[in-house]
Design a protein around this motif. Sequence first.
Motif, PDB file in Angstrom:
ATOM      1  N   MET A  46       8.841   3.227   1.187  1.00 27.48           N
ATOM      2  CA  MET A  46       8.016   4.422   1.379  1.00 27.48           C
ATOM      3  C   MET A  46       8.878   5.656   1.150  1.00 27.48           C
ATOM      4  O   MET A  46      10.086   5.616   1.342  1.00 27.48           O
ATOM      5  N   PRO A  47       8.262   6.772   0.754  1.00 25.74           N
ATOM      6  CA  PRO A  47       9.041   7.993   0.550  1.00 25.74           C
ATOM      7  C   PRO A  47       9.790   8.409   1.812  1.00 25.74           C
ATOM      8  O   PRO A  47       9.249   8.345   2.924  1.00 25.74           O
ATOM      9  N   LYS A  48      11.024   8.851   1.644  1.00 29.29           N
ATOM     10  CA  LYS A  48      11.867   9.262   2.766  1.00 29.29           C
ATOM     11  C   LYS A  48      11.276  10.461   3.497  1.00 29.29           C
ATOM     12  O   LYS A  48      11.568  10.696   4.668  1.00 29.29           O
ATOM     13  N   ASP A  49      10.400  11.207   2.810  1.00 35.52           N
ATOM     14  CA  ASP A  49       9.762  12.363   3.443  1.00 35.52           C
ATOM     15  C   ASP A  49       8.951  11.975   4.679  1.00 35.52           C
ATOM     16  O   ASP A  49       8.808  12.778   5.597  1.00 35.52           O
ATOM     17  N   PHE A  50       8.415  10.759   4.698  1.00 35.98           N
ATOM     18  CA  PHE A  50       7.712  10.310   5.908  1.00 35.98           C
ATOM     19  C   PHE A  50       8.659  10.356   7.103  1.00 35.98           C
ATOM     20  O   PHE A  50       8.308  10.847   8.173  1.00 35.98           O
ATOM     21  N   ASN A  86       2.843  14.438   2.451  1.00 40.90           N
ATOM     22  CA  ASN A  86       2.424  15.834   2.576  1.00 40.90           C
ATOM     23  C   ASN A  86       1.045  15.974   3.212  1.00 40.90           C
ATOM     24  O   ASN A  86       0.617  17.093   3.494  1.00 40.90           O
ATOM     25  N   LYS A  87       0.362  14.874   3.424  1.00 38.99           N
ATOM     26  CA  LYS A  87      -0.965  14.909   4.044  1.00 38.99           C
ATOM     27  C   LYS A  87      -0.843  14.485   5.502  1.00 38.99           C
ATOM     28  O   LYS A  87      -0.287  13.430   5.812  1.00 38.99           O
ATOM     29  N   LEU A  88      -1.370  15.314   6.387  1.00 38.68           N
ATOM     30  CA  LEU A  88      -1.278  15.013   7.812  1.00 38.68           C
ATOM     31  C   LEU A  88      -1.989  13.712   8.176  1.00 38.68           C
ATOM     32  O   LEU A  88      -1.523  12.973   9.044  1.00 38.68           O
ATOM     33  N   SER A  89      -3.093  13.435   7.514  1.00 40.14           N
ATOM     34  CA  SER A  89      -3.794  12.189   7.817  1.00 40.14           C
ATOM     35  C   SER A  89      -2.937  10.979   7.444  1.00 40.14           C
ATOM     36  O   SER A  89      -2.963   9.952   8.118  1.00 40.14           O
ATOM     37  N   HIS A  90      -2.122  11.111   6.402  1.00 40.37           N
ATOM     38  CA  HIS A  90      -1.232  10.027   6.011  1.00 40.37           C
ATOM     39  C   HIS A  90      -0.034   9.936   6.960  1.00 40.37           C
ATOM     40  O   HIS A  90       0.497   8.847   7.184  1.00 40.37           O
ATOM     41  N   MET A  91       0.354  11.063   7.530  1.00 39.59           N
ATOM     42  CA  MET A  91       1.400  11.035   8.552  1.00 39.59           C
ATOM     43  C   MET A  91       0.879  10.329   9.799  1.00 39.59           C
ATOM     44  O   MET A  91       1.633   9.629  10.480  1.00 39.59           O
ATOM     45  N   ALA A  92      -0.406  10.494  10.083  1.00 37.43           N
ATOM     46  CA  ALA A  92      -1.003   9.771  11.211  1.00 37.43           C
ATOM     47  C   ALA A  92      -0.953   8.268  10.944  1.00 37.43           C
ATOM     48  O   ALA A  92      -0.651   7.477  11.850  1.00 37.43           O
ATOM     49  N   ILE A  93      -1.213   7.887   9.706  1.00 36.96           N
ATOM     50  CA  ILE A  93      -1.129   6.468   9.335  1.00 36.96           C
ATOM     51  C   ILE A  93       0.307   5.979   9.468  1.00 36.96           C
ATOM     52  O   ILE A  93       0.560   4.895  10.014  1.00 36.96           O
ATOM     53  N   TYR A  94       1.254   6.767   8.998  1.00 36.05           N
ATOM     54  CA  TYR A  94       2.665   6.381   9.097  1.00 36.05           C
ATOM     55  C   TYR A  94       3.084   6.223  10.561  1.00 36.05           C
ATOM     56  O   TYR A  94       3.779   5.266  10.915  1.00 36.05           O
ATOM     57  N   THR A 102       0.809  -1.233   0.000  1.00 35.58           N
ATOM     58  CA  THR A 102       0.000   0.000   0.000  1.00 35.58           C
ATOM     59  C   THR A 102       0.836   1.274   0.000  1.00 35.58           C
ATOM     60  O   THR A 102       0.272   2.370   0.047  1.00 35.58           O
ATOM     61  N   LYS A 103       2.152   1.154  -0.075  1.00 33.63           N
ATOM     62  CA  LYS A 103       3.028   2.326   0.059  1.00 33.63           C
ATOM     63  C   LYS A 103       2.733   3.421  -0.962  1.00 33.63           C
ATOM     64  O   LYS A 103       2.867   4.602  -0.660  1.00 33.63           O
ATOM     65  N   GLY A 104       2.305   3.073  -2.136  1.00 35.30           N
ATOM     66  CA  GLY A 104       2.041   4.061  -3.173  1.00 35.30           C
ATOM     67  C   GLY A 104       0.796   4.885  -2.926  1.00 35.30           C
ATOM     68  O   GLY A 104       0.578   5.903  -3.589  1.00 35.30           O
TER      69      GLY A 104
END
Length: 190
Positions: free
Chosen positions: A169-173, A19-27, A12-14
């Motif tokens: 996953m992107p290094k930005d996470f 850049n989305k806070l909700s995705h940062m919560a998932i991370y 599901t990494k793609g």
Amino acid sequence: SLRELLGAIRATKGELDPNKLSHMAIYSSIILSFMLVMAPICSQISDIYNHDMTQEEYEKILRYYIWGGRESYIQRRNLKNAVLEATGSEKTELELPGWSDFIQASRTFLDAPSELREALIPCREISLRCISSIDPEFDKLLSLKIKKSNRINQFIITSSTYLYKATGMPKDFHHNILGIIESIEGASTK
């Protein structure tokens, strides 16, 4: 559980955007899940781990543990190598993605296996912080929890480092998690 978690993340990494806070919560929840899975692994391995072990001895124990025992590991490795041989590829050991980083992460956790659980709640709260409005008082309390042990930051960062490298996953996470932790740590000084 560890192998399933890594497989699910890689599948599901793609779909995740740092850049989305909700995705940062998932991370952050993924980091939490990784530490939650690693806590019993490290607890059990710490019973047989000896600091005098060679790297090869430690890897063998860890490899057998992750794959459900020596026989299970050998069967899976032989099956994988049979497929590789049929396709003309070179035989290899059966390993988790990012094996060398996994070894490093697991050794970091083994330095203080009982403190790995201490990082779980702050990590969950970081996840919740990503999907709610920033509350300076909450950040101060979270900062105090994180500062209770220098291992909490270390374990969250170690987990994040392994996960983004092993799953693609992107290094930005990872960079964003570092920024969030830095922001929280700064809250206690304000």
